[in-house]
Design a protein around this motif. Structure first.
Motif, PDB file in Angstrom:
ATOM      1  N   THR A   1       5.941  10.041  -1.056  1.00 21.74           N
ATOM      2  CA  THR A   1       5.179   8.813  -1.253  1.00 21.74           C
ATOM      3  C   THR A   1       5.584   7.813  -0.183  1.00 21.74           C
ATOM      4  O   THR A   1       6.691   7.864   0.344  1.00 21.74           O
ATOM      5  CB  THR A   1       5.436   8.180  -2.636  1.00 21.74           C
ATOM      6  OG1 THR A   1       6.819   7.882  -2.755  1.00 21.74           O
ATOM      7  CG2 THR A   1       4.994   9.087  -3.756  1.00 21.74           C
ATOM      8  N   GLY A   2       4.666   6.917   0.113  1.00 17.63           N
ATOM      9  CA  GLY A   2       4.958   5.871   1.085  1.00 17.63           C
ATOM     10  C   GLY A   2       3.706   5.432   1.806  1.00 17.63           C
ATOM     11  O   GLY A   2       2.590   5.717   1.373  1.00 17.63           O
ATOM     12  N   LYS A   3       3.906   4.747   2.894  1.00 12.04           N
ATOM     13  CA  LYS A   3       2.779   4.318   3.712  1.00 12.04           C
ATOM     14  C   LYS A   3       2.142   5.539   4.365  1.00 12.04           C
ATOM     15  O   LYS A   3       2.817   6.543   4.620  1.00 12.04           O
ATOM     16  CB  LYS A   3       3.241   3.327   4.776  1.00 12.04           C
ATOM     17  CG  LYS A   3       3.682   2.004   4.201  1.00 12.04           C
ATOM     18  CD  LYS A   3       3.978   1.022   5.305  1.00 12.04           C
ATOM     19  CE  LYS A   3       4.293  -0.335   4.692  1.00 12.04           C
ATOM     20  NZ  LYS A   3       4.403  -1.375   5.696  1.00 12.04           N
TER      21      LYS A   3
ATOM     22  N   GLU B   1       0.847  -1.190   0.000  1.00  8.94           N
ATOM     23  CA  GLU B   1       0.000   0.000   0.000  1.00  8.94           C
ATOM     24  C   GLU B   1       0.880   1.238   0.000  1.00  8.94           C
ATOM     25  O   GLU B   1       1.849   1.306   0.748  1.00  8.94           O
ATOM     26  CB  GLU B   1      -0.902   0.031   1.235  1.00  8.94           C
ATOM     27  CG  GLU B   1      -1.911  -1.079   1.278  1.00  8.94           C
ATOM     28  CD  GLU B   1      -2.828  -0.993   2.491  1.00  8.94           C
ATOM     29  OE1 GLU B   1      -2.720  -0.024   3.271  1.00  8.94           O
ATOM     30  OE2 GLU B   1      -3.646  -1.906   2.645  1.00  8.94           O
ATOM     31  N   ARG B   2       0.524   2.200  -0.844  1.00  7.65           N
ATOM     32  CA  ARG B   2       1.266   3.449  -0.911  1.00  7.65           C
ATOM     33  C   ARG B   2       0.298   4.601  -1.140  1.00  7.65           C
ATOM     34  O   ARG B   2      -0.792   4.431  -1.677  1.00  7.65           O
ATOM     35  CB  ARG B   2       2.303   3.442  -2.044  1.00  7.65           C
ATOM     36  CG  ARG B   2       3.440   2.470  -1.838  1.00  7.65           C
ATOM     37  CD  ARG B   2       4.321   2.879  -0.667  1.00  7.65           C
ATOM     38  NE  ARG B   2       5.435   1.998  -0.488  1.00  7.65           N
ATOM     39  CZ  ARG B   2       5.463   0.955   0.328  1.00  7.65           C
ATOM     40  NH1 ARG B   2       4.402   0.629   1.029  1.00  7.65           N
ATOM     41  NH2 ARG B   2       6.540   0.215   0.451  1.00  7.65           N
ATOM     42  N   GLU B   3       0.762   5.784  -0.761  1.00  2.60           N
ATOM     43  CA  GLU B   3      -0.008   6.999  -0.945  1.00  2.60           C
ATOM     44  C   GLU B   3       0.950   8.098  -1.388  1.00  2.60           C
ATOM     45  O   GLU B   3       2.142   8.062  -1.058  1.00  2.60           O
ATOM     46  CB  GLU B   3      -0.683   7.375   0.376  1.00  2.60           C
ATOM     47  CG  GLU B   3      -1.594   8.559   0.295  1.00  2.60           C
ATOM     48  CD  GLU B   3      -2.330   8.842   1.592  1.00  2.60           C
ATOM     49  OE1 GLU B   3      -3.198   9.731   1.559  1.00  2.60           O
ATOM     50  OE2 GLU B   3      -2.047   8.211   2.618  1.00  2.60           O
TER      51      GLU B   3
END
Length: 182
Positions: free
Chosen positions: A146-148, A104-106
């Motif tokens: 970006t990332g969790k 999962e990333r955002e």
């Protein structure tokens, strides 16, 4: 002397279930009104959507993927999945949280205004979080990170005292690990 044990013929009261956050991937037909129906299911039953992303995934087959992050007790999450599976334009519902093998990333853009030491500290923290500067003026920066989600939350919290102005977030995108598709 031991106290006598008593047995009851009545079932024990159910223990209160703790709400959990779940990421659901929903494969749907890419046609008008599908997203409205999915959102209507959530709002009509009082379920909350914490994050929502939608994108076409298979152009030739006219399929889109809706990624929804929602919170509820395990029983409520099961109800949500069952009700989603009954909607006609939905092909598949996968609980990525239970699957355990997903990524999962955002993405977030974070605008910070500042001069002097605050500006230097914002740049230092951005470097530590691997955030990129995508816009800069003499008075502000826009960082791309970006990332969790928890990493992004930490970054935003640290930018608050340094002059945080605005945050734009994409919502969570999730994909299953390994060679198999959804």
């Amino acid at each position: 002397m031991n106290a006598p044990t008593t047995t009851s013929h009545y079932p024990t009261a159910p223990t209160a279930q703790k709400p959990e956050s779940h990421t659901l991937s929903v494969l749907v037909d890419n046609e008008p009104g599908v997203l409205a129906r999915v959102i209507g299911l959530f709002s009509g039953r009082g379920y909350n959507i914490e994050s929502l992303t939608v994108s076409e995934t298979e152009h030739q087959k006219h399929l889109s993927l809706i990624t929804i992050v929602t919170t509820g007790t395990p029983m409520v999450i099961e109800q949500i999945k069952n009700q989603l599976e009954r909607l006609v334009p939905i092909h598949r519902v996968v609980d990525m949280t239970l699957n355990g093998t997903s990524i999962e990333r955002e993405l977030a853009m974070v605008k910070v205004r500042g001069k002097g030491d605050n500006r230097v500290e914002a740049l230092r923290l951005a470097d530590a979080f691997r955030a990129r500067v995508i816009d800069a003026t003499t008075e502000s920066f826009v960082f791309e990170i970006t990332g969790k989600s928890d990493k992004i939350e930490q970054f935003i919290e640290l930018m608050l005292p340094l002059g945080l102005v605005e945050v734009a977030r994409t919502g969570i995108a999730a994909i299953k690990r390994g060679p198999d598709g959804l």
